[in-house]
Design a protein around this motif. Structure first.
Motif, mmCIF file in Angstrom:
data_model
loop_
_atom_site.group_PDB
_atom_site.id
_atom_site.type_symbol
_atom_site.label_atom_id
_atom_site.label_comp_id
_atom_site.label_asym_id
_atom_site.label_seq_id
_atom_site.Cartn_x
_atom_site.Cartn_y
_atom_site.Cartn_z
ATOM 1 N N ALA A 225 0.841 -1.202 0.000
ATOM 2 C CA ALA A 225 0.000 0.000 0.000
ATOM 3 C C ALA A 225 0.877 1.254 0.000
ATOM 4 C CB ALA A 225 -0.916 0.001 1.218
ATOM 5 N N LEU A 226 0.595 2.163 -0.926
ATOM 6 C CA LEU A 226 1.371 3.388 -1.095
ATOM 7 C C LEU A 226 0.448 4.584 -1.244
ATOM 8 C CD1 LEU A 226 3.890 2.162 -3.852
ATOM 9 C CD2 LEU A 226 4.321 2.252 -1.391
ATOM 10 N N THR A 227 0.978 5.749 -0.926
ATOM 11 C CA THR A 227 0.310 6.995 -1.288
ATOM 12 C C THR A 227 1.295 7.846 -2.061
ATOM 13 O OG1 THR A 227 -0.947 8.892 -0.475
ATOM 14 C CG2 THR A 227 0.920 8.191 0.870
ATOM 15 N N ARG A 229 2.048 11.628 -3.410
ATOM 16 C CA ARG A 229 1.737 13.052 -3.366
ATOM 17 C C ARG A 229 2.278 13.678 -4.636
ATOM 18 N NH1 ARG A 229 3.486 14.148 2.963
ATOM 19 N NH2 ARG A 229 2.019 12.644 3.887
ATOM 20 N N SER A 234 -2.211 17.172 -5.085
ATOM 21 C CA SER A 234 -3.161 16.101 -4.807
ATOM 22 C C SER A 234 -2.423 14.848 -4.349
ATOM 23 C CB SER A 234 -3.994 15.781 -6.049
ATOM 24 O OG SER A 234 -3.169 15.275 -7.099
ATOM 25 N N ALA A 235 -3.178 13.886 -3.844
ATOM 26 C CA ALA A 235 -2.598 12.626 -3.388
ATOM 27 C C ALA A 235 -3.428 11.472 -3.921
ATOM 28 C CB ALA A 235 -2.536 12.575 -1.870
ATOM 29 N N THR A 236 -2.753 10.373 -4.226
ATOM 30 C CA THR A 236 -3.409 9.174 -4.729
ATOM 31 C C THR A 236 -2.936 7.974 -3.935
ATOM 32 O OG1 THR A 236 -3.572 10.045 -6.988
ATOM 33 C CG2 THR A 236 -3.722 7.668 -6.726
ATOM 34 N N ASP A 237 -3.903 7.210 -3.396
ATOM 35 C CA ASP A 237 -3.582 5.981 -2.669
ATOM 36 C C ASP A 237 -3.815 4.783 -3.583
ATOM 37 O OD1 ASP A 237 -3.156 7.571 -0.494
ATOM 38 O OD2 ASP A 237 -5.037 7.058 0.519
ATOM 39 N N LEU A 251 0.232 2.284 -9.892
ATOM 40 C CA LEU A 251 -0.593 2.037 -8.715
ATOM 41 C C LEU A 251 -1.921 1.423 -9.146
ATOM 42 C CD1 LEU A 251 -0.210 5.249 -6.491
ATOM 43 C CD2 LEU A 251 0.913 3.031 -6.207
ATOM 44 N N LEU A 253 -5.634 1.131 -8.185
ATOM 45 C CA LEU A 253 -6.550 1.901 -7.354
ATOM 46 C C LEU A 253 -7.664 1.018 -6.802
ATOM 47 C CD1 LEU A 253 -6.785 5.153 -9.515
ATOM 48 C CD2 LEU A 253 -5.033 4.473 -7.841
ATOM 49 N N VAL A 266 6.420 9.456 -2.835
ATOM 50 C CA VAL A 266 5.694 8.227 -2.538
ATOM 51 C C VAL A 266 6.013 7.776 -1.127
ATOM 52 C CG1 VAL A 266 5.388 5.804 -3.206
ATOM 53 C CG2 VAL A 266 5.666 7.566 -4.963
ATOM 54 N N LEU A 269 2.104 3.131 3.251
ATOM 55 C CA LEU A 269 0.945 3.313 4.134
ATOM 56 C C LEU A 269 0.959 2.259 5.239
ATOM 57 C CD1 LEU A 269 -1.907 4.076 1.577
ATOM 58 C CD2 LEU A 269 -0.803 5.672 3.149
#
Length: 269
Positions: A225-227, A229, A234-237, A251, A253, A266, A269
């Motif tokens: 699991a990563l996020t 920025r 914005s941020a994407t998980d 990634l 989603l 990156v 998480l």
């Protein structure tokens, strides 16, 4: 450094820095005992995309740090090694020269005392790469790599926590000393110069594919699991789903789609 015409393959090493910085201008604490070095790569026609040099630098550094964290697989260069650091001697890994030394020497016999002593310590488990070029031990950052381009030159700056690491930052950090290894910065520098030269040759001569393959072998597992920025704030998980053929992060989603990340910070998480 880049504008001075310094030759590719020469490294400059500092005992300490007074203005060290990382990505996005972050402060890089630089006490004596750690490694701080820079080298120049001159971009040539036919080279892979310059941005992918970050992956080559990452796999070279991972190879060296792993060598100091036993059990180790010593990086032995196919090229003769001469000092790339003005005024410094040979590092802990070197190809046997034609001076009567036996060609049957084992990689271990070519290691300096810092690495041989390290064979009795700790474990290399927990050492992973995080996109694009962060090196983590058990989730804590041990190094930083910064690439900056000026004309046809890319300055590759690398900092590694050998003896010290910060404890008052918003990101977990660690050092080789915290894991029982105490390499001399000059020895570490020679080993890194050798490994980087070899991976630069692979990147330049064989393309990105073998570099990408090694990077994936040494990265955290698929599904981590990563996020991310992104530059726009914005941020994407998502879940780590490998790298595309150009070295960009993929990634997966929550809705099952994939997103390709070309730039950003990156985090696990």
């Amino acid at each position: 450094m880049a504008r001075s015409g310094i030759s590719e393959g020469i490294w400059l090493r500092a005992e300490r820095q007074t203005g060290g910085r990382g990505r996005q201008g972050r402060l890089w604490v630089s006490p004596v005992g750690n490694f701080y070095g820079s080298s120049v790569v001159r971009v040539r026609g036919g080279d892979p995309a310059p941005a992918t040099l970050a992956l080559a630098a990452a796999v070279a550094l991972e190879e060296v740090v792993r060598a100091y964290l036993p059990p180790y697989s010593p990086p032995v260069s196919p090229f003769p090694l001469t000092s790339r650091f003005p005024g410094e001697g040979r590092g802990p890994v070197a190809q046997a020269e034609v001076t009567g030394r036996s060609s049957k020497q084992t990689p271990e016999s070519l290691l300096g005392p810092g690495l041989r002593r390290g064979s009795e310590r700790g474990s290399g488990e927990g050492l992973v790469l995080k996109w694009p070029n962060d090196l983590l031990i058990d989730g804590a950052k041990i190094s930083g790599i910064l690439l900056e381009r000026t004309g046809d030159a890319i300055v590759v700056g690398i900092g590694v926590n050998l003896a010290h690491h910060p404890t008052n930052t918003d990101r977990l950090a660690t050092s080789l000393a915290a894991h029982g290894a105490t390499p001399d910065p000059a020895d570490f520098a020679e080993t890194l110069a050798d490994s980087f030269a070899r991976w630069l040759g692979i990147w330049r001569g064989q393309g990105l594919a073998p570099v990408r393959s090694r990077w994936l072998e040494r990265a955290h597992p698929i599904g981590t699991a990563l996020t991310a920025r992104l530059p726009d704030g914005s941020a994407t998980d998502g879940l780590f789903n490998g790298l595309d053929s150009d070295g960009a992060l993929i990634l997966r989603l929550a809705d099952g789609t994939a997103r390709v990340i070309h730039a950003g910070d990156v985090f696990l998480l």
